[in-house]
Structure formats: C-alpha cells, structure tokens
Design a protein around this motif. Structure first.
Motif, PDB file in Angstrom:
ATOM      1  N   PRO A 182      51.149  31.998  44.784  1.00  0.00           N
ATOM      2  CA  PRO A 182      50.121  31.355  45.611  1.00  0.00           C
ATOM      3  C   PRO A 182      48.912  32.277  45.809  1.00  0.00           C
ATOM      4  CG  PRO A 182      52.290  31.164  46.631  1.00  0.00           C
ATOM      5  CD  PRO A 182      52.436  32.112  45.492  1.00  0.00           C
ATOM      6  N   VAL A 183      47.724  31.683  45.800  1.00  0.00           N
ATOM      7  CA  VAL A 183      46.486  32.435  46.005  1.00  0.00           C
ATOM      8  C   VAL A 183      45.920  32.085  47.385  1.00  0.00           C
ATOM      9  CG1 VAL A 183      44.148  32.866  45.193  1.00  0.00           C
ATOM     10  CG2 VAL A 183      45.987  32.473  43.540  1.00  0.00           C
ATOM     11  N   VAL A 184      45.698  33.111  48.196  1.00  0.00           N
ATOM     12  CA  VAL A 184      45.134  32.946  49.535  1.00  0.00           C
ATOM     13  C   VAL A 184      43.751  33.595  49.536  1.00  0.00           C
ATOM     14  CG1 VAL A 184      45.394  33.463  51.987  1.00  0.00           C
ATOM     15  CG2 VAL A 184      47.418  32.975  50.589  1.00  0.00           C
ATOM     16  N   SER A 185      42.710  32.832  49.850  1.00  0.00           N
ATOM     17  CA  SER A 185      41.339  33.354  49.841  1.00  0.00           C
ATOM     18  C   SER A 185      40.837  33.579  51.257  1.00  0.00           C
ATOM     19  CB  SER A 185      40.400  32.384  49.115  1.00  0.00           C
ATOM     20  OG  SER A 185      40.645  32.389  47.730  1.00  0.00           O
ATOM     21  N   LEU A 186      40.253  34.760  51.473  1.00  0.00           N
ATOM     22  CA  LEU A 186      39.611  35.069  52.751  1.00  0.00           C
ATOM     23  C   LEU A 186      38.170  34.587  52.702  1.00  0.00           C
ATOM     24  CD1 LEU A 186      40.873  38.749  53.186  1.00  0.00           C
ATOM     25  CD2 LEU A 186      41.835  36.691  54.232  1.00  0.00           C
ATOM     26  N   VAL A 187      37.810  33.717  53.611  1.00  0.00           N
ATOM     27  CA  VAL A 187      36.435  33.235  53.708  1.00  0.00           C
ATOM     28  C   VAL A 187      35.952  33.489  55.122  1.00  0.00           C
ATOM     29  CG1 VAL A 187      36.775  31.463  51.946  1.00  0.00           C
ATOM     30  CG2 VAL A 187      37.139  30.876  54.339  1.00  0.00           C
ATOM     31  N   THR A 219      37.694  40.289  45.149  1.00  0.00           N
ATOM     32  CA  THR A 219      38.728  41.265  44.854  1.00  0.00           C
ATOM     33  C   THR A 219      40.076  40.650  45.191  1.00  0.00           C
ATOM     34  OG1 THR A 219      37.224  43.074  45.414  1.00  0.00           O
ATOM     35  CG2 THR A 219      39.571  43.593  45.359  1.00  0.00           C
ATOM     36  N   THR A 220      41.016  40.699  44.259  1.00  0.00           N
ATOM     37  CA  THR A 220      42.327  40.087  44.462  1.00  0.00           C
ATOM     38  C   THR A 220      43.411  41.157  44.426  1.00  0.00           C
ATOM     39  OG1 THR A 220      41.593  38.021  43.426  1.00  0.00           O
ATOM     40  CG2 THR A 220      43.967  38.363  43.619  1.00  0.00           C
ATOM     41  N   ARG A 221      44.288  41.136  45.434  1.00  0.00           N
ATOM     42  CA  ARG A 221      45.403  42.072  45.501  1.00  0.00           C
ATOM     43  C   ARG A 221      46.683  41.308  45.875  1.00  0.00           C
ATOM     44  NH1 ARG A 221      42.039  44.567  43.426  1.00  0.00           N
ATOM     45  NH2 ARG A 221      41.252  46.678  43.852  1.00  0.00           N
ATOM     46  N   ARG A 222      47.824  41.866  45.486  1.00  0.00           N
ATOM     47  CA  ARG A 222      49.113  41.244  45.775  1.00  0.00           C
ATOM     48  C   ARG A 222      49.612  41.694  47.147  1.00  0.00           C
ATOM     49  NH1 ARG A 222      53.128  39.015  42.301  1.00  0.00           N
ATOM     50  NH2 ARG A 222      51.743  39.521  40.566  1.00  0.00           N
ATOM     51  N   THR A 234      42.665  37.154  48.098  1.00  0.00           N
ATOM     52  CA  THR A 234      41.342  37.342  47.495  1.00  0.00           C
ATOM     53  C   THR A 234      40.274  37.462  48.567  1.00  0.00           C
ATOM     54  OG1 THR A 234      41.948  36.108  45.494  1.00  0.00           O
ATOM     55  CG2 THR A 234      39.611  36.325  45.963  1.00  0.00           C
ATOM     56  N   ASP A 235      39.493  38.520  48.472  1.00  0.00           N
ATOM     57  CA  ASP A 235      38.340  38.723  49.355  1.00  0.00           C
ATOM     58  C   ASP A 235      37.109  38.127  48.668  1.00  0.00           C
ATOM     59  OD1 ASP A 235      36.668  39.586  51.347  1.00  0.00           O
ATOM     60  OD2 ASP A 235      36.547  41.649  50.619  1.00  0.00           O
ATOM     61  N   THR A 236      36.308  37.354  49.401  1.00  0.00           N
ATOM     62  CA  THR A 236      35.160  36.669  48.805  1.00  0.00           C
ATOM     63  C   THR A 236      33.871  37.084  49.514  1.00  0.00           C
ATOM     64  OG1 THR A 236      35.340  34.746  50.280  1.00  0.00           O
ATOM     65  CG2 THR A 236      36.584  34.676  48.215  1.00  0.00           C
ATOM     66  N   VAL A 237      32.749  36.716  48.913  1.00  0.00           N
ATOM     67  CA  VAL A 237      31.443  37.025  49.484  1.00  0.00           C
ATOM     68  C   VAL A 237      31.292  36.334  50.840  1.00  0.00           C
ATOM     69  CG1 VAL A 237      30.332  35.092  48.290  1.00  0.00           C
ATOM     70  CG2 VAL A 237      28.950  37.027  49.052  1.00  0.00           C
ATOM     71  N   GLY A 238      30.683  37.033  51.790  1.00  0.00           N
ATOM     72  CA  GLY A 238      30.499  36.464  53.119  1.00  0.00           C
ATOM     73  C   GLY A 238      29.409  35.403  53.141  1.00  0.00           C
ATOM     74  N   GLU A 257      36.456  30.903  42.743  1.00  0.00           N
ATOM     75  CA  GLU A 257      37.737  31.488  43.123  1.00  0.00           C
ATOM     76  C   GLU A 257      38.307  30.756  44.335  1.00  0.00           C
ATOM     77  OE1 GLU A 257      39.492  34.044  41.775  1.00  0.00           O
ATOM     78  OE2 GLU A 257      38.094  34.284  40.129  1.00  0.00           O
ATOM     79  N   ILE A 258      37.418  30.328  45.232  1.00  0.00           N
ATOM     80  CA  ILE A 258      37.855  29.652  46.448  1.00  0.00           C
ATOM     81  C   ILE A 258      38.511  28.313  46.123  1.00  0.00           C
ATOM     82  CG2 ILE A 258      37.038  28.604  48.601  1.00  0.00           C
ATOM     83  CD1 ILE A 258      34.849  30.727  48.685  1.00  0.00           C
ATOM     84  N   SER A 259      37.943  27.586  45.163  1.00  0.00           N
ATOM     85  CA  SER A 259      38.437  26.245  44.845  1.00  0.00           C
ATOM     86  C   SER A 259      39.826  26.259  44.215  1.00  0.00           C
ATOM     87  CB  SER A 259      37.447  25.525  43.918  1.00  0.00           C
ATOM     88  OG  SER A 259      37.369  26.201  42.671  1.00  0.00           O
ATOM     89  N   GLU A 260      40.257  27.418  43.702  1.00  0.00           N
ATOM     90  CA  GLU A 260      41.570  27.519  43.064  1.00  0.00           C
ATOM     91  C   GLU A 260      42.639  28.018  44.031  1.00  0.00           C
ATOM     92  OE1 GLU A 260      42.147  26.439  40.150  1.00  0.00           O
ATOM     93  OE2 GLU A 260      40.121  26.171  39.364  1.00  0.00           O
ATOM     94  N   SER A 261      42.306  28.115  45.307  1.00  0.00           N
ATOM     95  CA  SER A 261      43.224  28.709  46.282  1.00  0.00           C
ATOM     96  C   SER A 261      44.279  27.722  46.757  1.00  0.00           C
ATOM     97  CB  SER A 261      42.440  29.232  47.494  1.00  0.00           C
ATOM     98  OG  SER A 261      41.431  30.129  47.090  1.00  0.00           O
ATOM     99  N   SER A 262      45.421  28.265  47.141  1.00  0.00           N
ATOM    100  CA  SER A 262      46.465  27.470  47.797  1.00  0.00           C
ATOM    101  C   SER A 262      46.197  27.369  49.294  1.00  0.00           C
ATOM    102  CB  SER A 262      47.840  28.104  47.569  1.00  0.00           C
ATOM    103  OG  SER A 262      48.112  28.266  46.203  1.00  0.00           O
TER     104      SER A 262
END
Length: 406
Positions: A182-187, A219-222, A234-238, A257-262
């Motif tokens: 699963p991909v979790v994006s920080l927005v 930036t993506t980390r496990r 995943t850390d994304t642009v503010g 990257e955000i659109s592919e997140s779980s």
C-alpha cells in the motif's frame, strides 16, 4: 469586494513569510470593489506606497495577487528608481526556483516560469525596433516577436523533456504496483511538517526545514509497523492558497504520485492561526486533482506548539483527527494504528490456502495485509484476513481451492 495586500520589504529574503502568511506585519490592506485596470490599486494608494518606498528605502513591492503585464509596467514607472514590483505568482516561482534541488524539479520550475513570462513580454521591452531581414525585403520582425518565438520553442522542448520524465515515473510506479505494498501519501499545506513526519517514521534524511516549499520532489520510503505490516510513505510538494495553475500543470508528474495512493494523509499545522483556511486550500487542490475517492486521514501536527494542547487533542478526537508532534515523535504509534485501520477499509477480505512451497507469497501477505487467522493443513497454510486488491487477484486460484474444501 476583495482585499489586496501590498508588502514593502527592503530585502528579498524577508518576503516569503510576509507575503504568503496573511497575518504578517509590515503590509498594507486595500479594499477594492474592482481592480484598477492600469495599476490594480487606486492612484491615492499608489502615492501612499511610493512615499513608504522612499521613507523605508524599499527594494521590492509585492502584490498578493496576480498582476497583468501592463499593471506591472505602470506600477514600476509610478514607483520609479530600481524598485521591483512582484506579484504573488512571481514570488512563488522565485521560491520554487531556489528550492529546486533535482533535475526534474528544475525542469518543472523552468517550465512554469517561462509560461508565466510569455504573456508578460508584451510592452515590457524598450528594444522594440525591428530586426533587419537580411536579403528579405521589408523591416523584418520586431524583437519582441523574436523573443516570444524563442520562448515558445524553449517551452515546447521543456514539455517534451518533462513528458519523458513523466513516462519514466509512470514505469517506476507500475513496477512498484506489481509488488502490492500500500502507498500512503502525505499531503498538506507547505511547512506543515510532512518531511519531518516522514523522517521520524522511516529514518530518512529528507530536507525538513522551517521554510516554505522545502520539498519539491516526492520521496518514498518503506514503513514497517510493530505487527509486521508494511506500507510505502510518500512525501509530496506542499500546497498553498491560490496555487498558480501553471505550477499544478508543471508538477503534474509529481502530483500523479498522489493519484496512485491507497491513502492520503492530510498533515495540518494545527498551531498556525489560519489552520482552517489552509485545510480549505489543500482540499481545493485535491479537488482539482480529482482524488476525492481516495480514503483520507486527517493529522494535526505541531500540537506541542498550540496554545492549549489538551483542548486541541479533545477537539481532534471529536473530529476523528490524529494529534501528534512529528519533531518530537509524540503520537506516532497512534498514527500508525490509524493508518492501518484506514488501509484495512480499502483492502479485500480473503481466505486462501497458500502451498508450502510459496513461502515468499505468505511472507508478502503478512507484510502488506492483515492476517486474522492462520491454519496449517495438509495442502498448505490457510490464511483469513484482508489484503490489497492487486494481491487478492494473485490469490484468486488459491481462494478457489479453499472454497472447494468446504
């Protein structure tokens, strides 16, 4: 009627927080029924700002809105001297240009800057004489036409290069999706603490400064939770209020990257006096990106800096938000449990018999899914639980095997 803020500053480095944070001091407010087509503000306010410029030895005047080429030119003439007039979009682009640390980010910012400059070339040049056309009869073309043509050519080349980057990033995402983690994006709003949260959870060394737009590249980390479950963070642009449309377009590859997140984790600086407006600004950008269907988790960060942390925590619990202090690590365990619960809602319930020679598959199920029951049988290990949809599809033949045994 709209409110326009005009900020006068002596040094450019002071402009960032003054212009982009409305509560800042040292600014002037002007209520307008409608913008003046020549100078945006009225002649009286122009004269008032000019007086302040000379009294304070001001180098730059920033308008917290977008100005046309004619308005920029007229204001610079009115203020005189070497005073630079800058609108909100130009300031944001300047900041992005300073923060761009990778080739991709530099390309994205350069494209946005050129698209901003193109319509503003008109009437902003003093060298409007025509070029000689060689052996061609006539006066040739104006210098401004040459400049525009060159700029359009550069824009076209940048778009092609960015499309190549976009395709490369898409291939990377496809490879990543083949392993169903699963991909979790920080927005969130810029400077809300997303990079600090990523560093605390993963031990990464992502730049985390107390400044706007410190991170331009995803930036993506496990991340591994104590129970063994894993997800990619995943850390994304503010984001920011009135984010220029050209920046959203230029950073399309990054924002995809955000659109592919779980799951989307909306990080909020709850200590900021305008936190509610920042939440609205982020929600607007997310709406423009068409990601409303992706589950979201609200996180109130910097609770340690709030005036009354205990009251904030009570309010957060009522609203279903998670309170934490990313810089000190407080609340991270609760955050991980909340992420796990949200991810479970997006998973598929399964019951499958995993053959004993498929040990790697069983290990993957434990890493990315939630195993609720395990039973060892003659044919293999029967597991019951929840897994991401891509993994559930891989387990389809084994799920049928279980069904046949009942």
């Amino acid at each position: 009627m709209s409110c326009l803020r005009v900020i006068c500053a002596r040094v450019h480095s002071n402009l960032v927080d003054r212009c982009l944070h409305p509560q800042s001091h040292g600014s002037q407010l002007k209520w307008l029924a409608a913008p003046n087509p020549r100078t945006y503000i009225g002649s009286g306010k122009v004269a008032e700002i000019k007086t302040a410029i000379h009294a304070l030895d001001v180098e730059t005047v920033i308008f917290d809105d977008e100005l046309s080429a004619g308005q920029l030119r007229n204001l610079e003439k009115a203020f005189g001297g070497d005073v630079r007039v800058c609108d909100r979009t130009a300031l944001i682009l300047d900041i992005f240009n300073q923060r761009a640390a990778t080739h991709e980010a530099s390309l994205q910012v350069a494209l946005a800057q050129m698209e901003y400059q193109l319509p503003r070339l008109t009437k902003m040049w003093t060298h409007l004489e025509r070029q000689a056309g060689g052996k061609v009869k006539g006066m040739g073309e104006k210098q401004i036409e040459v400049d525009k043509r060159i700029l359009r050519t550069q824009i076209s080349a940048l778009r092609k290069e960015l499309e190549s980057v976009r395709q490369h990033r898409k291939q990377y995402r496809n490879r990543r999706l083949s392993v169903p983690v699963p991909v979790v994006s920080l927005v969130g709003y810029t400077n809300a603490g997303k990079s600090t949260l990523l560093n605390q959870l993963t031990g990464a060394d992502v730049l985390a400064e107390d400044q706007l737009f410190a991170t331009l590249d995803p930036t993506t980390r496990r991340v591994q939770i104590n129970n063994g479950m894993e997800f990619l963070l995943t850390d994304t642009v503010g984001f920011i209020q009135k984010l220029p449309t050209m920046l959203v377009a230029a950073f399309r590859a990054t924002l995809e990257e955000i659109s592919e997140s779980s799951l989307l984790v909306h990080v909020v600086d709850i200590s900021h006096p305008l936190a509610s407006q920042q939440i609205d600004a982020v929600n607007k950008v997310l709406g423009d990106l068409d990601v409303e269907s992706i589950p979201k988790l609200m996180v109130w960060n910097k609770v340690d800096k709030a005036d009354d942390p205990e009251t904030v925590k009570i309010e957060a619990e009522e609203k279903g938000a998670i309170c934490l202090s990313a810089i000190y690590g407080d609340g991270l365990e609760q955050f991980c449990f909340a992420v796990q619960a949200k991810l479970k809602d997006a998973m598929v319930p399964v019951e499958a018999c995993i053959p004993y020679d498929k040990g790697e598959l069983l290990n993957t199920i434990h890493q990315v899914g939630m195993v609720e029951a395990t039973e060892y049988t003659e044919n293999g290990t029967v597991i019951r639980g929840h897994v991401p949809l891509p993994l559930a599809r891989l387990l389809t033949p084994m799920r049928q095997r279980v069904t046949g045994t009942h």
